[in-house]
Write a protein that holds these residues in place. Structure first.
Motif, PDB file in Angstrom:
ATOM      1  N   PRO A 107       0.813  -1.214   0.000  1.00 17.54           N
ATOM      2  CA  PRO A 107       0.000   0.000   0.000  1.00 17.54           C
ATOM      3  C   PRO A 107       0.845   1.262   0.000  1.00 17.54           C
ATOM      4  CG  PRO A 107       0.023  -0.991   2.181  1.00 17.54           C
ATOM      5  CD  PRO A 107       0.709  -1.973   1.256  1.00 17.54           C
ATOM      6  N   ASP A 108       2.122   1.152   0.365  1.00 21.13           N
ATOM      7  CA  ASP A 108       2.999   2.317   0.425  1.00 21.13           C
ATOM      8  C   ASP A 108       3.787   2.523  -0.865  1.00 21.13           C
ATOM      9  OD1 ASP A 108       2.206   2.683   3.082  1.00 21.13           O
ATOM     10  OD2 ASP A 108       3.706   1.255   3.785  1.00 21.13           O
ATOM     11  N   GLY A 109       3.514   1.744  -1.888  1.00 17.12           N
ATOM     12  CA  GLY A 109       4.234   1.869  -3.140  1.00 17.12           C
ATOM     13  C   GLY A 109       5.547   1.106  -3.104  1.00 17.12           C
ATOM     14  N   PRO A 110       6.366   1.276  -4.130  1.00 22.55           N
ATOM     15  CA  PRO A 110       7.636   0.564  -4.190  1.00 22.55           C
ATOM     16  C   PRO A 110       8.507   0.867  -2.983  1.00 22.55           C
ATOM     17  CG  PRO A 110       7.120   1.581  -6.301  1.00 22.55           C
ATOM     18  CD  PRO A 110       6.119   2.109  -5.315  1.00 22.55           C
ATOM     19  N   ALA A 111       9.129  -0.172  -2.439  1.00 21.01           N
ATOM     20  CA  ALA A 111       9.967   0.005  -1.259  1.00 21.01           C
ATOM     21  C   ALA A 111      11.292   0.652  -1.640  1.00 21.01           C
ATOM     22  CB  ALA A 111      10.217  -1.356  -0.606  1.00 21.01           C
ATOM     23  N   LYS A 112      11.773   1.542  -0.794  1.00 20.83           N
ATOM     24  CA  LYS A 112      13.057   2.180  -1.018  1.00 20.83           C
ATOM     25  C   LYS A 112      14.138   1.419  -0.259  1.00 20.83           C
ATOM     26  CE  LYS A 112      11.130   6.808  -1.619  1.00 20.83           C
ATOM     27  NZ  LYS A 112      11.142   8.210  -1.129  1.00 20.83           N
ATOM     28  N   PRO A 113      15.323   1.313  -0.840  1.00 12.65           N
ATOM     29  CA  PRO A 113      16.408   0.607  -0.143  1.00 12.65           C
ATOM     30  C   PRO A 113      16.727   1.267   1.196  1.00 12.65           C
ATOM     31  CG  PRO A 113      16.952   0.942  -2.457  1.00 12.65           C
ATOM     32  CD  PRO A 113      15.720   1.759  -2.184  1.00 12.65           C
TER      33      PRO A 113
END
Length: 255
Positions: A107-113
Motif C-alpha cells: 500500500p505504500d508503493g515501491p519500497a526504497k532501499p
C-alpha cells in the motif's frame, strides 16, 4: 300728395325696420353678439385639442405596453448548465494481504532501499529461550526476545516475516503472510528471478544441519523473501555453520 313705394318709408306697417343710411367712410356699427360667438368658438377649439391630446396619450400608452409585453414574450429563461459527464466512482476490490505475490501489492508503493545496503545480517546461536524475529519492513531488521519472559514476549508480533530460533536444532522459519525461497548460486537476483523464487516457497521451515542444505540454504545461494507488505529482499548467504548454528548474509532490497 305722392305715395313712397320704394320701401324706404319711415314706419310702413308690417315692413322691416328701416336701415339708416350710411355715409361713405363711416365704420359699420359693432355687432353686440360677436364676443359671445368668439368665446363659444374658443371653447369648442379647446375641447377638440383636449380630446386629441387624450387620444394621443392613450395611443402612446398602448404602443408602449405592447412593446413591453412583446419584449417579455421574446425573453427566454436562462438555460441551466448541466454536465453530461457521469461521476466516476472508484471501484474498491477486496484484497488479501495474507499471501502477497508481487511487490506492487504494497500500500505504500515501491519500497526504497535501506541506508547502507547491502547490510550484513548475522544470526548467531540464539539459545533455547531466545527467538530472533526478522521484519523486512522495519529497521533494524531483527529483534531478539526471551521466550521465558512472558511479560516481555507475548509471542511473534504481527508483520514478522521470518524467525530464527534454537532449541537443538536451530530453525529458520517463514511466517504466514510472507514467502521465501532459494535462488541458486550464479543466478542474478533481479525482480523477476527473486520474485519467482520467493513465490515458489520452500523455506517454510529450514532446520540447520537437518535438511536445510537440501533446501538450498548453503553458502553462495541467495534467499529471496517477500514480506507481508510486499517488500522483496535478496539475502546472499556468505557463511553458514551448522554446529553451533549461525548464518551470515548480505541483505538488499530488490523492490
Amino acid at each position: 300728395m305722392t305715395t313712397d313705394t320704394s320701401g324706404h318709408g319711415s314706419g310702413t306697417p308690417g315692413g322691416p325696420p328701416a336701415t339708416p343710411p350710411t355715409t361713405p367712410g363711416t365704420p359699420a356699427p359693432a355687432d353686440p353678439h360677436a364676443g359671445a360667438r368668439i368665446a363659444a368658438r374658443a371653447t369648442v377649439i379647446g375641447a377638440v385639442i383636449t380630446g386629441l391630446s387624450a387620444v394621443l396619450v392613450w395611443g402612446l400608452g398602448v404602443a408602449f405596453t405592447g412593446d413591453e409585453k412583446k419584449n417579455e414574450g421574446d425573453a427566454k429563461p436562462p438555460t441551466a448548465i448541466t454536465s453530461s459527464a457521469t461521476p466516476v466512482r472508484p471501484v474498491i476490490e477486496p484484497s488479501s494481504r495474507s499471501l502477497p505475490t508481487s511487490p506492487s501489492e504494497s500500500p505504500d508503493g515501491p519500497a526504497k532501499p535501506y541506508p547502507g545496503e547491502p547490510m550484513t545480517m548475522k544470526l548467531l546461536v540464539p539459545g533455547c529461550s531466545i527467538r530472533t524475529e526478522i521484519d523486512f519492513d522495519k529497521t533494524p531488521l531483527t529483534r531478539r526476545f526471551d521466550t521465558n519472559d512472558v511479560a516481555v514476549d507475548p509471542g511473534p508480533e504481527e508483520g514478522v516475516d521470518m524467525i530464527w530460533e534454537d532449541c537443538s536444532p536451530t530453525s529458520l522459519l517463514t511466517r504466514p503472510g510472507a514467502r521465501a525461497g532459494v535462488l541458486p548460486k550464479g543466478t542474478k537476483a533481479t525482480k523477476a528471478t527473486c520474485l519467482d523464487a520467493a513465490n515458489g516457497g520452500g523455506l517454510e521451515e529450514a532446520i540447520i544441519g537437518f535438511g536445510a542444505a537440501e533446501l538450498g540454504v548453503v553458502k553462495g545461494n541467495t534467499i529471496c523473501a517477500l514480506s507481508d507488505k510486499g517488500r522483496l529482499m535478496a539475502m546472499e548467504i556468505v557463511n553458514i555453520i551448522e554446529e553451533p548454528s549461525s548464518i551470515e548474509m548480505k541483505v538488499r532490497t530488490i523492490v
